[in-house]
Scaffold this motif. Structure first.
Motif, PDB file in Angstrom:
ATOM      1  N   VAL A 124       0.856  -1.185   0.000  1.00  0.00           N
ATOM      2  CA  VAL A 124       0.000   0.000   0.000  1.00  0.00           C
ATOM      3  C   VAL A 124       0.890   1.231   0.000  1.00  0.00           C
ATOM      4  CG1 VAL A 124      -1.685   1.355   1.313  1.00  0.00           C
ATOM      5  CG2 VAL A 124      -1.906  -1.139   1.198  1.00  0.00           C
ATOM      6  N   MET A 125       0.556   2.182  -0.852  1.00  0.00           N
ATOM      7  CA  MET A 125       1.220   3.485  -0.881  1.00  0.00           C
ATOM      8  C   MET A 125       0.187   4.530  -0.471  1.00  0.00           C
ATOM      9  SD  MET A 125       3.238   3.080  -4.512  1.00  0.00           S
ATOM     10  CE  MET A 125       4.243   4.539  -4.282  1.00  0.00           C
ATOM     11  N   ALA A 126       0.599   5.492   0.365  1.00  0.00           N
ATOM     12  CA  ALA A 126      -0.313   6.541   0.826  1.00  0.00           C
ATOM     13  C   ALA A 126       0.355   7.904   0.686  1.00  0.00           C
ATOM     14  CB  ALA A 126      -0.692   6.289   2.284  1.00  0.00           C
ATOM     15  N   LEU A 127      -0.434   8.899   0.310  1.00  0.00           N
ATOM     16  CA  LEU A 127       0.046  10.267   0.108  1.00  0.00           C
ATOM     17  C   LEU A 127      -0.923  11.243   0.755  1.00  0.00           C
ATOM     18  CD1 LEU A 127       1.666  12.584  -1.344  1.00  0.00           C
ATOM     19  CD2 LEU A 127       0.104  12.256  -3.255  1.00  0.00           C
ATOM     20  N   HIS A 128      -0.401  12.170   1.554  1.00  0.00           N
ATOM     21  CA  HIS A 128      -1.226  13.259   2.073  1.00  0.00           C
ATOM     22  C   HIS A 128      -1.220  14.364   1.022  1.00  0.00           C
ATOM     23  CE1 HIS A 128      -1.971  16.554   5.330  1.00  0.00           C
ATOM     24  NE2 HIS A 128      -2.990  16.398   4.509  1.00  0.00           N
ATOM     25  N   ASP A 129      -2.270  14.412   0.228  1.00  0.00           N
ATOM     26  CA  ASP A 129      -2.409  15.395  -0.846  1.00  0.00           C
ATOM     27  C   ASP A 129      -3.016  16.666  -0.253  1.00  0.00           C
ATOM     28  OD1 ASP A 129      -2.527  16.622  -3.326  1.00  0.00           O
ATOM     29  OD2 ASP A 129      -4.336  15.545  -3.946  1.00  0.00           O
ATOM     30  N   GLU A 130      -2.161  17.473   0.370  1.00  0.00           N
ATOM     31  CA  GLU A 130      -2.627  18.639   1.117  1.00  0.00           C
ATOM     32  C   GLU A 130      -3.362  19.659   0.264  1.00  0.00           C
ATOM     33  OE1 GLU A 130      -0.283  20.424   4.268  1.00  0.00           O
ATOM     34  OE2 GLU A 130       1.246  18.882   3.925  1.00  0.00           O
ATOM     35  N   ASN A 131      -2.989  19.804  -1.003  1.00  0.00           N
ATOM     36  CA  ASN A 131      -3.622  20.815  -1.851  1.00  0.00           C
ATOM     37  C   ASN A 131      -4.627  20.222  -2.836  1.00  0.00           C
ATOM     38  OD1 ASN A 131      -1.826  19.584  -3.572  1.00  0.00           O
ATOM     39  ND2 ASN A 131      -0.683  21.436  -4.062  1.00  0.00           N
ATOM     40  N   ASP A 132      -4.979  18.957  -2.663  1.00  0.00           N
ATOM     41  CA  ASP A 132      -6.007  18.292  -3.478  1.00  0.00           C
ATOM     42  C   ASP A 132      -5.764  18.398  -4.981  1.00  0.00           C
ATOM     43  OD1 ASP A 132      -7.710  16.878  -1.816  1.00  0.00           O
ATOM     44  OD2 ASP A 132      -8.974  18.622  -1.385  1.00  0.00           O
ATOM     45  N   ASN A 133      -4.501  18.290  -5.395  1.00  0.00           N
ATOM     46  CA  ASN A 133      -4.227  18.316  -6.841  1.00  0.00           C
ATOM     47  C   ASN A 133      -3.981  16.910  -7.397  1.00  0.00           C
ATOM     48  OD1 ASN A 133      -1.675  17.808  -5.815  1.00  0.00           O
ATOM     49  ND2 ASN A 133      -0.659  19.429  -6.976  1.00  0.00           N
ATOM     50  N   ASN A 134      -4.224  15.884  -6.576  1.00  0.00           N
ATOM     51  CA  ASN A 134      -4.085  14.473  -6.968  1.00  0.00           C
ATOM     52  C   ASN A 134      -2.695  14.101  -7.461  1.00  0.00           C
ATOM     53  OD1 ASN A 134      -6.725  13.763  -6.269  1.00  0.00           O
ATOM     54  ND2 ASN A 134      -7.497  14.481  -8.231  1.00  0.00           N
ATOM     55  N   THR A 135      -1.689  14.778  -6.942  1.00  0.00           N
ATOM     56  CA  THR A 135      -0.314  14.457  -7.301  1.00  0.00           C
ATOM     57  C   THR A 135       0.606  14.797  -6.139  1.00  0.00           C
ATOM     58  OG1 THR A 135       1.401  14.743  -8.979  1.00  0.00           O
ATOM     59  CG2 THR A 135       0.174  16.700  -8.375  1.00  0.00           C
ATOM     60  N   MET A 136       1.749  14.156  -6.091  1.00  0.00           N
ATOM     61  CA  MET A 136       2.737  14.479  -5.077  1.00  0.00           C
ATOM     62  C   MET A 136       3.506  15.723  -5.528  1.00  0.00           C
ATOM     63  SD  MET A 136       5.864  12.215  -3.545  1.00  0.00           S
ATOM     64  CE  MET A 136       5.045  11.465  -2.159  1.00  0.00           C
ATOM     65  N   ASP A 137       3.650  16.687  -4.640  1.00  0.00           N
ATOM     66  CA  ASP A 137       4.385  17.908  -4.950  1.00  0.00           C
ATOM     67  C   ASP A 137       5.800  17.805  -4.409  1.00  0.00           C
ATOM     68  OD1 ASP A 137       2.163  19.230  -6.159  1.00  0.00           O
ATOM     69  OD2 ASP A 137       1.338  19.501  -4.157  1.00  0.00           O
ATOM     70  N   PHE A 138       6.745  18.457  -5.116  1.00  0.00           N
ATOM     71  CA  PHE A 138       8.157  18.335  -4.785  1.00  0.00           C
ATOM     72  C   PHE A 138       8.817  19.701  -4.639  1.00  0.00           C
ATOM     73  CE2 PHE A 138       7.009  14.450  -6.902  1.00  0.00           C
ATOM     74  CZ  PHE A 138       7.654  13.484  -6.161  1.00  0.00           C
ATOM     75  N   GLU A 139       9.849  19.735  -3.796  1.00  0.00           N
ATOM     76  CA  GLU A 139      10.718  20.901  -3.686  1.00  0.00           C
ATOM     77  C   GLU A 139      11.572  20.974  -4.944  1.00  0.00           C
ATOM     78  OE1 GLU A 139      10.502  22.990  -1.252  1.00  0.00           O
ATOM     79  OE2 GLU A 139       9.467  21.824   0.294  1.00  0.00           O
ATOM     80  N   ASP A 140      12.270  22.096  -5.149  1.00  0.00           N
ATOM     81  CA  ASP A 140      13.152  22.241  -6.302  1.00  0.00           C
ATOM     82  C   ASP A 140      14.269  21.205  -6.322  1.00  0.00           C
ATOM     83  OD1 ASP A 140      11.680  24.369  -7.268  1.00  0.00           O
ATOM     84  OD2 ASP A 140      12.946  25.881  -6.301  1.00  0.00           O
ATOM     85  N   ASN A 141      14.666  20.729  -5.144  1.00  0.00           N
ATOM     86  CA  ASN A 141      15.745  19.745  -5.080  1.00  0.00           C
ATOM     87  C   ASN A 141      15.253  18.310  -5.277  1.00  0.00           C
ATOM     88  OD1 ASN A 141      14.487  19.126  -2.667  1.00  0.00           O
ATOM     89  ND2 ASN A 141      16.230  19.672  -1.375  1.00  0.00           N
ATOM     90  N   GLY A 142      13.939  18.128  -5.514  1.00  0.00           N
ATOM     91  CA  GLY A 142      13.390  16.805  -5.769  1.00  0.00           C
ATOM     92  C   GLY A 142      12.816  16.104  -4.559  1.00  0.00           C
ATOM     93  N   MET A 143      12.928  16.720  -3.379  1.00  0.00           N
ATOM     94  CA  MET A 143      12.375  16.115  -2.171  1.00  0.00           C
ATOM     95  C   MET A 143      10.865  16.364  -2.111  1.00  0.00           C
ATOM     96  SD  MET A 143      14.927  14.652  -0.820  1.00  0.00           S
ATOM     97  CE  MET A 143      14.218  14.189   0.732  1.00  0.00           C
ATOM     98  N   PRO A 144      10.106  15.393  -1.613  1.00  0.00           N
ATOM     99  CA  PRO A 144       8.655  15.574  -1.529  1.00  0.00           C
ATOM    100  C   PRO A 144       8.266  16.693  -0.571  1.00  0.00           C
ATOM    101  CG  PRO A 144       9.257  13.263  -1.243  1.00  0.00           C
ATOM    102  CD  PRO A 144      10.525  14.055  -1.203  1.00  0.00           C
ATOM    103  N   LYS A 145       7.257  17.489  -0.958  1.00  0.00           N
ATOM    104  CA  LYS A 145       6.699  18.524  -0.089  1.00  0.00           C
ATOM    105  C   LYS A 145       5.602  17.953   0.801  1.00  0.00           C
ATOM    106  CE  LYS A 145       7.147  22.653  -2.982  1.00  0.00           C
ATOM    107  NZ  LYS A 145       6.382  23.722  -3.650  1.00  0.00           N
ATOM    108  N   GLU A 146       4.984  16.859   0.349  1.00  0.00           N
ATOM    109  CA  GLU A 146       3.847  16.291   1.058  1.00  0.00           C
ATOM    110  C   GLU A 146       4.239  14.955   1.694  1.00  0.00           C
ATOM    111  OE1 GLU A 146       0.122  17.921  -1.483  1.00  0.00           O
ATOM    112  OE2 GLU A 146       1.463  16.550  -2.541  1.00  0.00           O
ATOM    113  N   SER A 147       3.606  14.642   2.810  1.00  0.00           N
ATOM    114  CA  SER A 147       3.910  13.405   3.531  1.00  0.00           C
ATOM    115  C   SER A 147       3.422  12.194   2.748  1.00  0.00           C
ATOM    116  CB  SER A 147       3.226  13.416   4.891  1.00  0.00           C
ATOM    117  OG  SER A 147       3.665  14.501   5.656  1.00  0.00           O
ATOM    118  N   TYR A 148       4.152  11.096   2.905  1.00  0.00           N
ATOM    119  CA  TYR A 148       3.744   9.843   2.276  1.00  0.00           C
ATOM    120  C   TYR A 148       4.207   8.685   3.151  1.00  0.00           C
ATOM    121  CZ  TYR A 148       8.582   9.312   0.752  1.00  0.00           C
ATOM    122  OH  TYR A 148       9.944   9.164   0.729  1.00  0.00           O
ATOM    123  N   GLY A 149       3.647   7.517   2.893  1.00  0.00           N
ATOM    124  CA  GLY A 149       4.030   6.334   3.642  1.00  0.00           C
ATOM    125  C   GLY A 149       3.708   5.075   2.870  1.00  0.00           C
ATOM    126  N   MET A 150       4.231   3.965   3.352  1.00  0.00           N
ATOM    127  CA  MET A 150       4.055   2.651   2.717  1.00  0.00           C
ATOM    128  C   MET A 150       3.644   1.632   3.772  1.00  0.00           C
ATOM    129  SD  MET A 150       5.153   3.220  -0.357  1.00  0.00           S
ATOM    130  CE  MET A 150       5.618   4.867  -0.802  1.00  0.00           C
TER     131      MET A 150
END
Length: 141
Positions: free
Chosen positions: A85-111
């Motif tokens: 199972v993969m889970a993503l906290h889509d805080e801005n409801d855009n149905n995608t994972m958002d990333f910082e400029d350096n490629g790190m995720p902005k939103e929480s996720y878990g497995m």
């Protein structure tokens, strides 16, 4: 790092939340997440096999509303097998994972299994076996 970013974007853009008719046989997998930092947006969850993990949409997807920093979501009618199972906290409801400029995720996720890793998630550390009984699990962000 850009490959990881592209892979995450492709994965979460491809989650399909259709209401197709579903099979009524099989087990349930219930997922609880208790440590969500805020109630913004939703939590997107997807159930994967080895063939779909980090490669596209899972075999089933669930979108859950956050209440008091917690969610409980259930995948129904799942055949016995090996899944993750993969889970993503889509805080801005855009149905995608958002990333910082350096490629790190902005939103929480878990497995599933809550693996600790510093690279992309691996099916081998997130997998679990579903047999003939329903399963409950906790995922941490």
């Amino acid at each position: 790092m850009r490959t990881l970013t592209t892979l995450f974007i492709a994965l979460f853009l491809s989650i399909n939340f259709s209401n197709a008719q579903e099979d009524t046989t099989g087990q349930t997998v219930t997922v609880t997440i208790n440590n969500i930092t805020n109630n913004n947006g939703h939590v997107l969850l997807s159930l994967h096999t080895k063939d779909t993990f980090m490669k596209g949409p899972g075999i089933k997807s669930v979108k859950s509303e956050i209440v008091d920093g917690k969610i409980t979501a259930t995948f129904e009618n799942i055949s016995p097998g090996t899944y993750a199972v993969m889970a993503l906290h889509d805080e801005n409801d855009n149905n995608t994972m958002d990333f910082e400029d350096n490629g790190m995720p902005k939103e929480s996720y878990g497995m599933s299994n809550n693996p600790m890793s510093y690279g992309p998630p691996q099916f081998a550390t997130a997998k679990f076996d579903l047999a003939t009984e329903d399963l409950e699990m906790n995922i941490r962000f």
